[in-house]
Each structure stands twice: as C-alpha cells, then as structure tokens.
Design a protein around this motif. Sequence first.
Motif, PDB file in Angstrom:
ATOM      1  N   GLU D  16       0.822  -1.225   0.000  1.00 11.55           N
ATOM      2  CA  GLU D  16       0.000   0.000   0.000  1.00 11.55           C
ATOM      3  C   GLU D  16       0.853   1.271   0.000  1.00 11.55           C
ATOM      4  O   GLU D  16       0.760   2.090   0.926  1.00 11.55           O
ATOM      5  CB  GLU D  16      -0.941   0.015   1.205  1.00 11.55           C
ATOM      6  N   ASP D 110      -1.818   2.901  -9.382  1.00  8.32           N
ATOM      7  CA  ASP D 110      -2.818   1.835  -9.243  1.00  8.32           C
ATOM      8  C   ASP D 110      -2.173   0.456  -9.295  1.00  8.32           C
ATOM      9  O   ASP D 110      -2.461  -0.418  -8.476  1.00  8.32           O
ATOM     10  CB  ASP D 110      -3.816   1.927 -10.418  1.00  8.32           C
ATOM     11  N   ASP D 115      -3.072   4.072  -3.054  1.00  4.49           N
ATOM     12  CA  ASP D 115      -4.336   4.809  -3.139  1.00  4.49           C
ATOM     13  C   ASP D 115      -4.229   6.172  -2.465  1.00  4.49           C
ATOM     14  O   ASP D 115      -5.231   6.810  -2.180  1.00  4.49           O
ATOM     15  CB  ASP D 115      -5.501   3.993  -2.583  1.00  4.49           C
ATOM     16  N   GLU D 116      -2.988   6.581  -2.237  1.00  2.00           N
ATOM     17  CA  GLU D 116      -2.762   7.895  -1.646  1.00  2.00           C
ATOM     18  C   GLU D 116      -1.693   8.596  -2.490  1.00  2.00           C
ATOM     19  O   GLU D 116      -0.742   7.960  -2.952  1.00  2.00           O
ATOM     20  CB  GLU D 116      -2.274   7.729  -0.204  1.00  2.00           C
ATOM     21  N   ARG D 177     -10.645   9.744  -9.353  1.00  2.00           N
ATOM     22  CA  ARG D 177     -10.436   8.291  -9.329  1.00  2.00           C
ATOM     23  C   ARG D 177     -10.348   7.762  -7.898  1.00  2.00           C
ATOM     24  O   ARG D 177      -9.887   6.660  -7.666  1.00  2.00           O
ATOM     25  CB  ARG D 177      -9.172   7.947 -10.115  1.00  2.00           C
ATOM     26  N   GLU D 178     -10.765   8.585  -6.939  1.00  2.00           N
ATOM     27  CA  GLU D 178     -10.860   8.195  -5.526  1.00  2.00           C
ATOM     28  C   GLU D 178      -9.525   7.884  -4.880  1.00  2.00           C
ATOM     29  O   GLU D 178      -9.437   7.043  -3.986  1.00  2.00           O
ATOM     30  CB  GLU D 178     -11.884   7.076  -5.356  1.00  2.00           C
ATOM     31  N   PHE D 179      -8.487   8.570  -5.319  1.00  5.44           N
ATOM     32  CA  PHE D 179      -7.255   8.576  -4.554  1.00  5.44           C
ATOM     33  C   PHE D 179      -7.409   9.592  -3.412  1.00  5.44           C
ATOM     34  O   PHE D 179      -8.096  10.601  -3.567  1.00  5.44           O
ATOM     35  CB  PHE D 179      -6.072   9.036  -5.426  1.00  5.44           C
TER      36      PHE D 179
END
Lengths: 253, 253, 253, 253
Positions: D16, D110, D115-116, D177-179
């Motif tokens: 992650e 991705d 995701d950050e 894109r929901e980052f």
Amino acid sequence: MDELDIETVAEADLSEPVLVEGLPGVGHVGKLAAEHLVEELDSTLVRRVYSEHFPPQVDIDEEGVAALTCAEFHAVEGGDRDLLVLTGDHQAQDNVGHYRLASAFLDVADEFGADEVFSLGGVPTGELIEEYDVLGAAANGSLVEELEAVGVEFREDEPAGGIVGVSGLLLGLGRRREFDAACLMGETSGYLVDPKSARAVLETLEELLGFELDYESLEERADEMEDVINKIQEMEQQQSMDVPTDEDLRYIG
Amino acid sequence: MDELDIETVAEADLSEPVLVEGLPGVGHVGKLAAEHLVEELDSTLVRRVYSEHFPPQVDIDEEGVAALTCAEFHAVEGGDRDLLVLTGDHQAQDNVGHYRLASAFLDVADEFGADEVFSLGGVPTGELIEEYDVLGAAANGSLVEELEAVGVEFREDEPAGGIVGVSGLLLGLGRRREFDAACLMGETSGYLVDPKSARAVLETLEELLGFELDYESLEERADEMEDVINKIQEMEQQQSMDVPTDEDLRYIG
Amino acid sequence: MDELDIETVAEADLSEPVLVEGLPGVGHVGKLAAEHLVEELDSTLVRRVYSEHFPPQVDIDEEGVAALTCAEFHAVEGGDRDLLVLTGDHQAQDNVGHYRLASAFLDVADEFGADEVFSLGGVPTGELIEEYDVLGAAANGSLVEELEAVGVEFREDEPAGGIVGVSGLLLGLGRRREFDAACLMGETSGYLVDPKSARAVLETLEELLGFELDYESLEERADEMEDVINKIQEMEQQQSMDVPTDEDLRYIG
Amino acid sequence: MDELDIETVAEADLSEPVLVEGLPGVGHVGKLAAEHLVEELDSTLVRRVYSEHFPPQVDIDEEGVAALTCAEFHAVEGGDRDLLVLTGDHQAQDNVGHYRLASAFLDVADEFGADEVFSLGGVPTGELIEEYDVLGAAANGSLVEELEAVGVEFREDEPAGGIVGVSGLLLGLGRRREFDAACLMGETSGYLVDPKSARAVLETLEELLGFELDYESLEERADEMEDVINKIQEMEQQQSMDVPTDEDLRYIG
C-alpha cells in the motif's frame, strides 16, 4: 461536428471543371481574384466545408444572422472551361490542419471531376508595384511551358522559401494525386490589399481558360486603395515638412 | 480520463429549457451574468464537463479542497421558461478543443430537451460606457426580429471580425444542429470586469424569458469596480499634477 | 495523405548499411555534411517521407516545378560500409511530430537492414572556432570507446541540456529499439552556416566508416562564408571609425 | 513508440505505498524533494514512462551515454509506509499531454496498489523567505484536517489561480479516481532553485509518513544557493556605490 464536414448546398453538372482556389494570403490577391470570378460569372454555391481547423468563429451578415466560418465551393460557368471556385475567409489555423483541409479540397475537386488546379496568390516584393507581373510554379514541366506561353514568369529561386499554406499544398498534394496543378502569384507590395495584382492574375487566367471578365468593381476597389495610399503619403510628407530633417537644415544653412 | 468526460451530478426535470451560456470572455460579461442567474434563482448543479482541452489545473475552494477545473450546467427554475445555465472558469485552450467542447455542450442541451440557446458575452468598445446597449447576433432572421422587439441592437459589421470562442461556436454549431441560437453581447470598455454590462444583458434576458432578478449583489460588484476606476483616475490626475507637461510649461512661460 | 507517407522512389540492395542523418539544425552542420556525402559518393534516392508534421509547403526547383516538402533517403555506396543517408529541408514542426517522424525514419532504416545510426549536427559554442572539435554522445559505453578512438570528444555535461530534435530522438528512440546509435556534433559558433564544422564531422565519419571524400565544394562554401564574415567585420570596423566613441573623444581631448 | 510507453525496469513488492510526485516546477521544490527521498532512502528504479508529450530530447550522462527523456518511478522503503516516488526532468509540453501523462502516472500508482498521492511543489511568494511555511490543498476535507495537524497551512485563495501542471492534475484527476490526494507546496521566492523549501516540504512528509531523512546533501546545495544570492547582492551593492543615485546626491548636497 467531425474534424471536417462537407455540406452539400446544391448540385451542379460541371464538365471537367478546373479548381480555382483563392483563400486569404499575401495582399489578399487570391481571395480578391476568386471572389471576383464568383461575382462576375454565372455561379452557384455548391459545397461548404466546415472544419475544427478553422478558427472557432461565426461570421455575421448585414442582417445580423451568424453562420459558422467555412470555405465555399462555387460552380462557375461562362468560359471555355467550367470552373469550381474555392473561396473563404480563413486558412487552417495549425500545421496538420493545413494538410487535412487541402486534402479535403482535392476530394471535392475529385467529386466534381476536376483534374486541373490553379491556386491563386500574391508574392510580396516589399515595394510598390508599377507593372504587375504574374509568377508561376507548376506540378510538371509541360504546365510550365503552357503558362510561359501566356506570359507567366518563372524565376529561379522565386518565391524564395517556396509556397506556404493552402496554395502550396494544393500544388504539392495535387501533384502527388496526379492533378495538373499550378500556382499563379501576382506581384504585390505585401503591405496592402491589392486589387490590381488580383486583376493581373485574373487576366492570366482569362487567357488560360477562355473566359471574359468585367473589371469595373475591382477597379473601384483599386481606386479606393489608391486613395488610401495617397493619404498615407500625404501624411508622411506633412510630417516631414513639420519636422525639419538633417537635409533641410543643411539646405537652410 | 477521456478527451471529454461528462459527470452526472444530479438529475432535473426541465420542461423545454433554454441553454444560457456564460463562460469567461470580454469584460467577463457572460460569466458574471450566468453566475448571477445561478445565484439569484432556484438552481441545481446537474452536470460537470471535464476536458483535456481545459487547462491542466485544479481550483481550490475556501476550505482548501481542490477540484479539477470543469464547466458546470445548472438547472434553473423561476421564470416562464426553465433554464439550463452553463458556467465555468475557462474556455478551451486550443482551436480544436473549442469545437469539441461546444459540441459537447450542445449534446448536454439536447439531453435536457433544450432547443434554444442564448450565449452571453461582451463586445469591447474601447471607451468607458455611459449607456449599456446590448448587441445581438442570431441563427436566423425571425430570431433577429424577436430580439429587436426587446431592444437588442443589430448593427452592420458589428462585432467586426465575428464572434470568437464558445459564444460564437454555440451559435454557429447550434445553427447547424437546428437550435434557435442567439448571442447577446453587452457593450463594455473591454478593460475591466463589467457588472453593469452583465446587468444590461440580464435585463434583456428577463424580457425574453420572463423571469425576475434582484440586482443587489451585482450592483455591489459594480460599485467596487467604480471605486477601482475612481482610484485609477485619481492616481492619473495626481501624476499629471506632479510632472509638468509641455502644455503646463507653455502656460507658465 | 496520411499522417506519414513513405514513397518508394527506387530499390537498393544495401548490405547492413549505416543510417546517417543530416537534417537542418545548429549551423546547418548535419545538413551540409549529409548533402556532401550524397553529392560526392555514388548515391541513389530511394525513399521520400512526407508528413503532416512538416510545414505546409512546396519547394520549387530551378525549372519552376514544385514538389511537396519531404525528407529523403539516399542509398550511398563507396566505402567499407554502405550508407543510408537521410537529408531534407525541415524538421518536424511540433513536439509529437518529432517523435512520429523519428520513429518512421528508424522504420525505414530497419527496412534496409541498418542497425547502426549516426546522427550529425552542430553544437553551438557562441564564439568563432579556430579548431573544429567533434563532440559525441552514444547509446552505449562500447560506442563511446569506439568514437573516442577516432578523436571524438566526450565532455561532461556537454551539450548542456541534452540533444534536442531529430538527432536526439534517433539516438534516444534508436537505443530503445536496439540500434547502435551515436550523435556526432561539430563545434560551431552557432551564428552562421558552417561548412568547416561539417567537414570536421565528415572526417570523423570517414575514419569510422572507411570512405573517402573530396572536400573541394565544401571548401568553396567555406570560403564564401569566410568572405561574408570578413565583410561583416569590415563594416563593423568602418562604423566604429565613422562614429567617435566616448573613448575616441577622450583620446582626442 | 506509442503516445505513452511504460517500461518495466524492475519489480517491487510494496505494501500500500504512497505515490510522491516531484517533477520540475516553481523553485524546483518538488523535484529537489523527490530526488532527495530517492537518494537518502533505500530505493529501486521500477518504471520509466516515455511519452511523445515530453520534449524530443535525449539527456546525456557523465559517460557520454544518451537516453531518451522520461519520468521515473522508484520503489522506496524505509519508513512506516512504502513510497512510490515519481521524478524526472520535464513536465508535458502541451495541454492535452498534461492530462494524458497524469492519467498514466495514476495508472502506475494503481498497479502498485497505491491509493494515496502527495504531489510536491513550490508556491512563489515573490520575496526572499525567512521561515519556510508549507501550504496545502487536498482532495477532501478529512485530508485537510490530517495535514493541518502536522502544520500544513491552508490559506483562503492560495495559491491564487489554483495549481497548474502535473501536481494539480494528480490532485484533480486523483480525486476523480478516488485517490486520497494532496499537494504540499513549500513557500519559495520563485526566483531560484530552493533546497530549503524542499527541506520544509520533506519535513512535513516525514511527520505524515513516518520516515527519517538526513539533510546534509540538501543543506550543501542550500549553502551553494546562499553563496549565489550573496554574490548577487554584493554585485548590486557594488553597482549602487559606483553610480550615485538621486538619493545619494541629495544626501551629499
């Protein structure tokens, strides 16, 4: 709208017409010449070409009605040969667009059965012109001879730097697609809209294609331009009288 | 992201709405007018349009939260006719982008059942305006009459050079897609953001579309601009007093 | 026409040729060098590459015949190695076009079985050159050694800012496609067309690829340039003699 | 080569990770910070991104070996969180390219399970900085709180005009894109490369992501810049001593 959009305004039954292009350029010579052809001879608007490569713009007519900017093809009859005359207010705004639009213009020519192209333009001399010569460039040697026979001049290394824009591409792409293509360029100072240069180009076309034009309206525009030039010259003289130059001072001294 | 990306924010059941566009342009007249409509009437944000042809940019709100720049459609109720109001901070950044975005905007209009378009803008006069006239351009002659009936002026050859950008294209592309499209242009000096010109345009729209607006907030902005203008004029006067001009010297002499 | 259009003019049976590129750039060094190769050795025009990324232009030959601007590949024999020489009057006009054209050039190289590339150019020094060094950049370390062995210089951080345009891309894209690619850059002032720098680059190539050139025509052009430089210097001296400078005045005083 | 070409250099098993971007921009703050991360922590080059939207250019290393310009992703371990650090010498050269490249960068993020996103940059103040504040912008309100807790400042209407370029787009496109995306901007004069501003940004990141850096090399660069600034100031003082200003004259008088 797609990248290019060709609107059918009317049909016309032309017999082996010649494509004559006159979009804006040096001294607006080509544009003036093509528009004069459309006005003076029996002409019908047959196609409009819209494109994303034209400026994002509407032009407004005298009634306040706006229409998307485009290039127009006119079927023109009245001489030995039928003409397909391309006019408009803009060239493409980008490099790739120039190629795409010129290709589309040749497609329309193809559709009407044209296999000969004259692109009209001006060649800047940087000084006021006394006698308006017409320079030529052609897609092959036999066309060069044909044009020289009616007085078109071919001068080594002119125009320096080749021919840029739609007139050049119709010649260059036209040659690759086996059109008999030539460019007729009226000499012009390059500083002003030049109806006299347009007339010189049209007189060459008359000889080549066997039609006859009345030049009254073009002469009127030429007279208007003459007035403009005279006024500029007067203003310059006035200024040079107000402010004594070195030469004046020496004379007085 | 694709070249164009239309985000559905909310649905709205509008009855034959009129598309009203006000993106940035001369004097920000169209933008001020459209934003005032959205603020004063009952409005819902319904669509966002993102595009690679907008600048590569995020805008930041007062909480520090950033969002990709976009154009926004608002469903607006409150008059005889429903409105679909298009606002945003940018026009397209390139020639082709102008065409692509204007087409997408008309697609959204289509989706909401709009078949009438008013694009709002300013027309620069180059001097400070006393009385704010609204100039028009329209997609057909009957619209011209309709607009003249509420005081919109149609002047030959104005705006010179046609209408460029999104306002022009909504008219030009709209006409080709059979929208009843018109452009309303408030006169403005062209030097400053002009809330008074925006008001003039909105008052014309009120008559055309049967809604009523409160102009207090727009008047406040107009007063602020007035203060700015006064300060500039004072500074200029101050300067001309400090530095004696030729004229002053002659007078003293 | 498509975005890129490769015309087969003639076939040639080359044995593992080396691609040598010389399109316009700093001091026209690469262009002069490549054209000299084509003129002096036994060469055949084999391919023309047309592209929407070239300027929208025709070039006109001394007979007045116009042809669409393009890049040309020549099969050149006469040394230990066969050559495929790329010449032309233009580089791509836009960023993406540079990549597309360089890729197409490598495709042609591939087609002829070339797996080695020399791109030729100039590196500007900002001052007149006495001794013309040739700088290098290469796709791998063993090529660096090979070039150093014939006197090519590799200087840290030169050229500052890397190599831009077709010469850089043939090296960069060539490396990614496993060509043995190198760039040879003649030092040049950067102010004038520089035949002497072209000669320095060609002499390096002679050693690398085992051919021999006559330099008479290039020397003539160098002499012409020398005359131009001398005239400019004379004019400058003349001017400094006509107009007394502060220093002169002090001296006289 | 395609429009975008992502080369796999190595694989890395990151847990992650957080994407940290530092491409060139104001004061090269982001670039300095990201490169310092890569140099100081345990890092592996994992991806190269080539693109037609980068300049047509090769960069040359100290051995004279040239490589096509690209952006690079580094897997970086050494803190509470793994990092995926994006560095390079260029941003996209055109508007559309900015969008395409930023999208590709998020694709790579991705792929590695990030995701950050933290995009790093500078915000120009127009004057020399005494105390280096770090400004923030974020994709949502909870990130704003998180950043404020470690001293990041959120100021209304700053940066004025939003955030332009890759840092802005990673935030704007990332949000869509929901980052969890945020931009950290070190204050910097805007006139010079600013290692001190880069340090301020990195110290904020240290607190946020739980790693520790040695700043010696960055301090050395800061000292070098300090020397440059001092020299410029000395030269200015020297000049003002040579040429008496109006003020000097009055004082002397």
